[in-house]
Motif scaffolding. Structure first.
Motif, PDB file in Angstrom:
ATOM      1  N   UNK A 195       4.313 118.749  35.524  1.00 13.05           N
ATOM      2  CA  UNK A 195       3.917 119.534  36.689  1.00 13.05           C
ATOM      3  C   UNK A 195       4.988 119.398  37.751  1.00 13.05           C
ATOM      4  N   UNK A 196       5.345 120.511  38.365  1.00 18.73           N
ATOM      5  CA  UNK A 196       6.444 120.521  39.321  1.00 18.73           C
ATOM      6  C   UNK A 196       6.021 121.166  40.635  1.00 18.73           C
ATOM      7  N   UNK A 197       6.792 120.896  41.662  1.00 21.38           N
ATOM      8  CA  UNK A 197       6.640 121.565  42.952  1.00 21.38           C
ATOM      9  C   UNK A 197       7.588 122.755  42.965  1.00 21.38           C
ATOM     10  N   UNK A 198       7.245 123.768  43.746  1.00 17.32           N
ATOM     11  CA  UNK A 198       8.094 124.958  43.808  1.00 17.32           C
ATOM     12  C   UNK A 198       9.494 124.647  44.316  1.00 17.32           C
ATOM     13  N   UNK A 199       9.611 123.663  45.203  1.00 14.51           N
ATOM     14  CA  UNK A 199      10.923 123.370  45.785  1.00 14.51           C
ATOM     15  C   UNK A 199      11.762 122.412  44.939  1.00 14.51           C
ATOM     16  N   UNK A 200      11.225 121.957  43.835  1.00 18.63           N
ATOM     17  CA  UNK A 200      11.938 121.018  42.964  1.00 18.63           C
ATOM     18  C   UNK A 200      12.973 121.770  42.119  1.00 18.63           C
ATOM     19  N   UNK A 201      14.200 121.248  42.074  1.00 17.44           N
ATOM     20  CA  UNK A 201      15.240 121.888  41.267  1.00 17.44           C
ATOM     21  C   UNK A 201      15.057 121.504  39.796  1.00 17.44           C
ATOM     22  N   UNK A 202      15.687 122.281  38.932  1.00 20.70           N
ATOM     23  CA  UNK A 202      15.622 121.975  37.504  1.00 20.70           C
ATOM     24  C   UNK A 202      16.286 120.621  37.247  1.00 20.70           C
ATOM     25  N   UNK A 203      17.324 120.296  37.999  1.00 26.52           N
ATOM     26  CA  UNK A 203      17.975 118.981  37.871  1.00 26.52           C
ATOM     27  C   UNK A 203      17.022 117.844  38.213  1.00 26.52           C
ATOM     28  N   UNK A 204      16.186 118.035  39.226  1.00 24.41           N
ATOM     29  CA  UNK A 204      15.191 117.013  39.579  1.00 24.41           C
ATOM     30  C   UNK A 204      14.119 116.905  38.494  1.00 24.41           C
ATOM     31  N   UNK A 205      13.756 118.028  37.910  1.00 24.15           N
ATOM     32  CA  UNK A 205      12.799 118.010  36.799  1.00 24.15           C
ATOM     33  C   UNK A 205      13.420 117.268  35.617  1.00 24.15           C
ATOM     34  N   UNK A 206      14.689 117.528  35.374  1.00 23.05           N
ATOM     35  CA  UNK A 206      15.400 116.856  34.281  1.00 23.05           C
ATOM     36  C   UNK A 206      15.391 115.337  34.469  1.00 23.05           C
ATOM     37  N   UNK A 207      15.593 114.882  35.693  1.00 19.33           N
ATOM     38  CA  UNK A 207      15.567 113.432  35.962  1.00 19.33           C
ATOM     39  C   UNK A 207      14.194 112.842  35.644  1.00 19.33           C
ATOM     40  N   UNK A 208      13.133 113.577  35.999  1.00 18.52           N
ATOM     41  CA  UNK A 208      11.790 113.085  35.687  1.00 18.52           C
ATOM     42  C   UNK A 208      11.518 113.140  34.185  1.00 18.52           C
ATOM     43  N   UNK A 209      12.166 114.061  33.487  1.00 20.91           N
ATOM     44  CA  UNK A 209      11.994 114.189  32.033  1.00 20.91           C
ATOM     45  C   UNK A 209      12.627 113.008  31.288  1.00 20.91           C
ATOM     46  N   UNK A 210      13.495 112.251  31.960  1.00 22.42           N
ATOM     47  CA  UNK A 210      14.084 111.061  31.332  1.00 22.42           C
ATOM     48  C   UNK A 210      13.009 110.094  30.832  1.00 22.42           C
ATOM     49  N   UNK A 211      11.835 110.127  31.455  1.00 23.52           N
ATOM     50  CA  UNK A 211      10.710 109.289  31.017  1.00 23.52           C
ATOM     51  C   UNK A 211      10.297 109.640  29.581  1.00 23.52           C
ATOM     52  N   UNK A 212      10.456 110.894  29.203  1.00 20.40           N
ATOM     53  CA  UNK A 212      10.058 111.360  27.875  1.00 20.40           C
ATOM     54  C   UNK A 212      11.214 111.340  26.890  1.00 20.40           C
ATOM     55  N   UNK A 213      12.442 111.508  27.412  1.00 22.89           N
ATOM     56  CA  UNK A 213      13.610 111.580  26.553  1.00 22.89           C
ATOM     57  C   UNK A 213      14.822 111.054  27.319  1.00 22.89           C
ATOM     58  N   UNK A 214      15.286 109.877  26.943  1.00 19.78           N
ATOM     59  CA  UNK A 214      16.401 109.245  27.645  1.00 19.78           C
ATOM     60  C   UNK A 214      17.704 110.030  27.496  1.00 19.78           C
ATOM     61  N   UNK A 215      17.729 110.995  26.590  1.00 19.48           N
ATOM     62  CA  UNK A 215      18.914 111.819  26.370  1.00 19.48           C
ATOM     63  C   UNK A 215      18.816 113.181  27.056  1.00 19.48           C
ATOM     64  N   UNK A 216      17.888 113.356  27.978  1.00 19.64           N
ATOM     65  CA  UNK A 216      17.659 114.693  28.549  1.00 19.64           C
ATOM     66  C   UNK A 216      18.896 115.283  29.211  1.00 19.64           C
ATOM     67  N   UNK A 217      19.819 114.444  29.644  1.00 23.01           N
ATOM     68  CA  UNK A 217      21.051 114.957  30.249  1.00 23.01           C
ATOM     69  C   UNK A 217      22.025 115.469  29.191  1.00 23.01           C
ATOM     70  N   UNK A 218      21.710 115.232  27.918  1.00 24.50           N
ATOM     71  CA  UNK A 218      22.537 115.709  26.806  1.00 24.50           C
ATOM     72  C   UNK A 218      22.044 117.037  26.262  1.00 24.50           C
ATOM     73  N   UNK A 219      21.164 117.698  26.997  1.00 25.23           N
ATOM     74  CA  UNK A 219      20.595 118.967  26.555  1.00 25.23           C
ATOM     75  C   UNK A 219      20.984 120.091  27.499  1.00 25.23           C
ATOM     76  N   UNK A 220      21.105 121.291  26.938  1.00 24.23           N
ATOM     77  CA  UNK A 220      21.221 122.501  27.736  1.00 24.23           C
ATOM     78  C   UNK A 220      19.817 123.033  27.922  1.00 24.23           C
ATOM     79  N   UNK A 221      19.436 123.284  29.153  1.00 24.87           N
ATOM     80  CA  UNK A 221      18.090 123.757  29.484  1.00 24.87           C
ATOM     81  C   UNK A 221      18.121 125.272  29.637  1.00 24.87           C
TER      82      UNK A 221
END
Length: 92
Positions: free
Chosen positions: A12-38
């Motif tokens: 769940x995200x806030x409207x003002x949250x950037x995709x990069x900020x969402x990606x940082x929170x996704x690190x909880x689910x996948x430590x390699x999330x920065x190695x993906x193209x979104x």
């Protein structure tokens, strides 16, 4: 949706949250999330997300209000971001 593993996680995200900020929170689910193209499906084509912009700025609208007006649950449709593994070894 992780296109490598087919795993799906809902964040769940806030409207003002950037995709990069969402990606940082996704690190909880996948430590390699920065190695993906979104990417997201926009106007029938997959578009690479600009990580410095919000979902709305990336043409992924928040349709919660429309669903409310139509009497639908706000989670009637949840936009899906597709994550494609780049194999750039950002996490060892």
């Amino acid at each position: 949706m992780n296109m490598l593993t087919s795993n799906e996680d809902t964040i769940y995200t806030c409207q003002e949250e950037t995709v990069g900020e969402i990606q940082k929170r996704y690190l909880e689910y996948n430590k390699h999330s920065e190695s993906y193209t979104w990417k997201a499906l926009v106007a029938g084509e997959f578009q690479t997300m600009d990580m410095t912009k919000t979902l709305e700025e990336n043409a992924v609208p928040d349709e919660t209000e429309n669903f409310y007006e139509l009497g639908l649950d706000d989670d009637f449709h949840v936009p899906t971001l597709h994550l494609y593994f780049d194999d750039d070894l950002t996490y060892a």
